[in-house]
Design an enzyme around this catalytic site. Structure first.
Site, short mmCIF file in Angstrom:
data_model
loop_
_atom_site.label_atom_id
_atom_site.label_comp_id
_atom_site.label_asym_id
_atom_site.label_seq_id
_atom_site.Cartn_x
_atom_site.Cartn_y
_atom_site.Cartn_z
N THR A 150 0.98 4.16 1.92
CA THR A 150 2.18 4.28 3.41
C THR A 150 3.48 3.24 3.28
OG1 THR A 150 0.53 2.87 4.04
CG2 THR A 150 -0.20 5.21 3.61
N LYS A 151 3.61 2.30 2.81
CA LYS A 151 4.27 1.23 3.05
C LYS A 151 5.80 1.74 2.64
CE LYS A 151 0.83 -1.04 5.65
NZ LYS A 151 0.35 -0.16 5.27
N ASN A 152 7.22 0.97 2.73
CA ASN A 152 8.14 1.34 2.65
C ASN A 152 8.96 0.98 1.09
OD1 ASN A 152 8.29 1.06 5.66
ND2 ASN A 152 10.59 0.65 5.58
N ILE A 208 6.27 0.00 -2.51
CA ILE A 208 5.03 0.56 -2.83
C ILE A 208 4.79 0.03 -4.18
CG2 ILE A 208 4.74 2.55 -1.37
CD1 ILE A 208 4.53 4.29 -2.71
N HIS A 219 0.78 -1.00 -0.07
CA HIS A 219 0.21 0.05 0.18
C HIS A 219 0.99 1.35 0.02
CE1 HIS A 219 -2.21 2.57 1.61
NE2 HIS A 219 -3.72 2.38 1.71
#
Length: 376
Positions: A181-183, A185, A179
């Protein structure tokens, strides 16, 4: 917002790879970029088999199908997590038994597990909050003693380890999120890591809508048929192409994120005796993948006040999960146990802006406003 909570990072190769995928004539799932991404994880971390999915939610739903969850089965899940962790098993008819967090970090407390296990228990789902490992040795020991499956919700835990073992590769199955918001993406996206030989063949069938289509394209069968339940879990090549550009830059992304994380930690540690909040705890057995930086405020009022103070300066910080056992959907189903640590983290955690392009000046502003709030 002048300083957002999150800002997706582009390496510069995403659109080029997407164009390559389109020009190849195949943008449906399981093409060259899908195979490159899956191979990356299998080679770098030693996962037995990886399957890209359209989300971590899909990967969790695949896990529930793979371990054959049926109505009446019980699944132990931490209350402090995103709804997908529990919902994947509720969809298969499972009864969710919520576990409390540890006292000093939001991860599931392994000391509670044995008293939650009944003859109906089928699995334990652990969530590596903020990419920091749960204490997996006692969890796996309890699971093995009781013939239970362990599923790692490693949505936040790419490139993080427990005693040298990659998270997502310790339990029977592991799930990841890409997603925005992850490291690493791909907008939306996820992956299932299969670590148990029993699930290797069936996972691919479930992934391909319950067919042996992948075997057919490898020439292993003369035609493909509907052989099991499944769904359309695999993402398009467009998503995989975007993801591969990110994976090529994993080490650079991680280096920058860890620098940002350490700057936050060092700056807030300076308050020492004046500290009315708690800092993240990284146990000795865990590594830190710098997924997020959070503070644990003394109470909900202090947390809400900090969020408001930052917002007044056009800086977006956010709280995180609300305890699932207290949710409108589940409250009447919960057995009445008070999960005080989960409730505390739900009331007190605040997540500060954290993204690759966060400048030193922006981070300094976030830190100074926050520090002044706490000491004023």
């Amino acid at each position: 917002m002048k300083i957002p909570f999150n800002k997706p990072f582009l390496t510069g190769m995403e659109t080029l790879y997407i164009e390559q995928a389109v020009l190849s004539g195949k943008i449906s799932g399981n093409g060259d970029f899908t195979k490159k991404c899956q191979g990356f994880f299998e080679q770098r971390y030693g996962f037995k088999k990886c399957l890209l999915t359209t989300s971590c939610t899909d990967a969790l739903e695949m896990a529930a199908i793979l371990i054959d969850i049926k109505p009446g089965d019980e699944v132990i899940v931490p209350s402090f997590t995103f709804v997908s962790t529990a919902n994947a098993f509720v969809l298969r008819g499972a009864k969710i038994v919520f576990a409390d967090s540890c006292l000093d970090n939001p991860n599931l407390d392994p000391n509670q597990l044995e008293k939650l296990i009944t003859r109906k228990t089928k699995a334990i789902v652990v969530v590596h909050y903020a990419g920091v490992a749960c204490d997996m040795d006692p969890i796996m020991e309890i699971a093995n003693q009781n013939s239970l499956f362990v599923i790692e919700d490693a949505a936040q835990a790419i490139d993080s380890f427990y005693k040298g073992k990659p998270l997502g590769g310790i339990g029977h199955l592991g799930t990841f999120s890409f997603h925005e918001t992850k490291n690493i993406i791909s907008g939306e996206g996820g992956m299932l890591a299969v670590n148990d030989d029993r699930f290797l063949g069936r996972a691919e069938i479930i992934w391909e809508k319950g067919t042996n289509r992948s075997s057919f394209f490898r020439g292993e069968v003369k035609k493909y048929s509907w052989v099991d339940i499944g769904s359309s879990f695999l993402p398009s090549e467009v998503i995989a192409a975007f993801l591969f550009a990110q994976l090529e830059n994993l080490d650079t992304i991680q280096e920058v994120r860890k620098r940002i994380w350490n700057t936050y930690l060092g700056s807030f540690s300076e308050l020492q005796d004046k500290m009315t909040f708690a800092l993240p705890v990284i146990p000795d057995f865990a590594t830190n993948n710098a997924h997020m930086f959070y503070l644990v405020c003394s109470d909900k009022a202090q947390r809400d006040g900090l969020i408001t103070t930052l917002k007044e300066k056009s800086i977006l910080s956010v709280f995180h999960y609300l305890s699932l056992h207290k949710s409108p959907f589940f409250a009447e189903k919960h057995d009445g146990r008070v999960l005080k640590n989960s409730n505390r983290f739900a009331d007190c955690i605040v997540r500060l802006p954290f993204f690759y392009s966060l400048s030193a000046e922006e981070q300094t502003e976030v830190i100074e406003i926050s520090k002044n709030y706490f000491i004023s």
